[in-house]
Enzyme design. Structure first.
Site, PDB file in Angstrom:
ATOM      1  N   ASP A  28      -5.912 -11.249   8.128  1.00 36.59           N
ATOM      2  CA  ASP A  28      -6.586 -10.047   7.641  1.00 36.59           C
ATOM      3  C   ASP A  28      -6.835  -9.119   8.839  1.00 36.59           C
ATOM      4  OD1 ASP A  28      -8.428  -8.183   6.740  1.00 36.59           O
ATOM      5  OD2 ASP A  28      -9.713  -9.666   5.768  1.00 36.59           O
ATOM      6  N   ILE A  29      -6.380  -7.891   8.738  1.00 33.16           N
ATOM      7  CA  ILE A  29      -6.495  -6.977   9.889  1.00 33.16           C
ATOM      8  C   ILE A  29      -7.952  -6.581  10.156  1.00 33.16           C
ATOM      9  CG2 ILE A  29      -6.226  -4.705   8.754  1.00 33.16           C
ATOM     10  CD1 ILE A  29      -4.034  -4.200  11.019  1.00 33.16           C
ATOM     11  N   GLY A  40      -5.358  -1.837  -1.402  1.00 32.29           N
ATOM     12  CA  GLY A  40      -4.684  -2.589  -0.342  1.00 32.29           C
ATOM     13  C   GLY A  40      -5.483  -2.669   0.949  1.00 32.29           C
ATOM     14  N   VAL A  41      -4.771  -2.544   2.061  1.00 31.97           N
ATOM     15  CA  VAL A  41      -5.413  -2.676   3.372  1.00 31.97           C
ATOM     16  C   VAL A  41      -6.390  -1.502   3.603  1.00 31.97           C
ATOM     17  CG1 VAL A  41      -3.538  -1.578   4.697  1.00 31.97           C
ATOM     18  CG2 VAL A  41      -4.983  -3.269   5.791  1.00 31.97           C
ATOM     19  N   ASP A  42      -6.068  -0.345   3.068  1.00 30.50           N
ATOM     20  CA  ASP A  42      -6.922   0.836   3.179  1.00 30.50           C
ATOM     21  C   ASP A  42      -8.297   0.550   2.549  1.00 30.50           C
ATOM     22  OD1 ASP A  42      -7.648   3.482   3.624  1.00 30.50           O
ATOM     23  OD2 ASP A  42      -6.385   4.323   2.041  1.00 30.50           O
ATOM     24  N   SER A  91       3.481   0.385   4.328  1.00 28.84           N
ATOM     25  CA  SER A  91       4.330   0.771   3.173  1.00 28.84           C
ATOM     26  C   SER A  91       4.867  -0.394   2.344  1.00 28.84           C
ATOM     27  CB  SER A  91       5.533   1.655   3.585  1.00 28.84           C
ATOM     28  OG  SER A  91       5.125   2.988   3.804  1.00 28.84           O
ATOM     29  N   THR A  92       4.618  -1.642   2.748  1.00 34.07           N
ATOM     30  CA  THR A  92       5.276  -2.753   2.034  1.00 34.07           C
ATOM     31  C   THR A  92       4.481  -3.284   0.846  1.00 34.07           C
ATOM     32  OG1 THR A  92       4.365  -4.521   3.418  1.00 34.07           O
ATOM     33  CG2 THR A  92       6.418  -3.498   4.165  1.00 34.07           C
ATOM     34  N   GLY A  93       3.352  -2.647   0.536  1.00 31.98           N
ATOM     35  CA  GLY A  93       2.554  -3.064  -0.622  1.00 31.98           C
ATOM     36  C   GLY A  93       2.732  -2.071  -1.748  1.00 31.98           C
ATOM     37  N   TYR A 119       3.290   0.975  -1.748  1.00 33.25           N
ATOM     38  CA  TYR A 119       4.373   1.947  -1.554  1.00 33.25           C
ATOM     39  C   TYR A 119       5.779   1.345  -1.672  1.00 33.25           C
ATOM     40  CZ  TYR A 119       1.176   5.796  -0.311  1.00 33.25           C
ATOM     41  OH  TYR A 119       0.227   6.790  -0.324  1.00 33.25           O
TER      42      TYR A 119
END
Ligand code: AR6
Length: 176
Positions: A9-10, A31-33, A120-122, A124
């Protein structure tokens, strides 16, 4: 400059900067955002609103920097990845721009470490194998072209095992 691969997890990373896969509104999302804004607290959104008021939206491929609020990192670099459109909308170049512009911003701030998610890999839907290849190639190129960079450590943080396995195999098979 070393390149590290981490599964996880970032939001818990202690790099000086973590990169957010944002959208052009800079107002948060899923997502991560979503995770970064949720855990980092209101200070991040407040800083994003200030940037919005000053420069308007953040265009695809570009990057902006804010505080990391309550997160262990000092800064969040928000970059906007391309939405995958079957490769017909210059997505590869735009994804590469995300990595390069984030690194450039980290250098401008004289930062020593930066951690990237798999932009972009989620939501998007950028193909993961192609995205991993672009991420690794762009970071290595930046490293070669900037021997005086302040950045000592670049981490790829893979949340899902598919991305982790792809990065591991590309990093191993294409040693520098
Ligand atoms: N730490 C690290 N990586 C994560 C985390 C986390 N906590 N959570 C998800 N990922 P995504 P995008 C991975 O969808 O495709 C948002 O709504 C995830 O597994 O977060 O660039 C924005 O506001 C995937 O590999 O970002 C935009 O509207 C990677 O992060 C849109 O989504 C990116 O997935 C951006 O879509």
């Amino acid at each position: 400059m070393t390149i590290r691969l981490i599964r996880g997890d970032i939001t818990v990373q202690e790099s000086e900067a973590i990169v957010n896969a944002a959208n052009s509104s800079l107002m948060g999302g899923g997502g991560v955002d979503g995770a970064i804004h949720r855990k980092g607290g209101k200070a991040i959104l407040d800083a994003c609103i200030k940037i919005r008021n000053k420069q308007g939206k953040c265009r695809t491929g570009e990057a902006v920097i804010t505080t990391a609020g309550l997160l262990p990192a000092k800064y969040v670099i928000h970059t906007v990845g391309p939405v995958w459109n079957k490769g017909k909308s210059n997505e590869e170049t735009l994804l590469s721009d995300c990595y390069r512009n984030s690194l450039r911003l980290a250098d401008e701030y004289q930062l020593t470490s930066i951690a990237f998610p798999n932009i972009s890999t989620g939501i998007y839907r950028f193909p993961k194998d192609l995205a991993a290849d672009i991420a690794i190639r762009t970071v290595r190129k930046y490293k070669d072209e900037h021997p005086d960079s302040s950045i000592r450590e670049i981490s790829f943080i893979c949340f899902d095992s598919e991305n982790y396995d792809l990065y591991e195999s590309i990093l191993e098979s294409t040693q520098e």
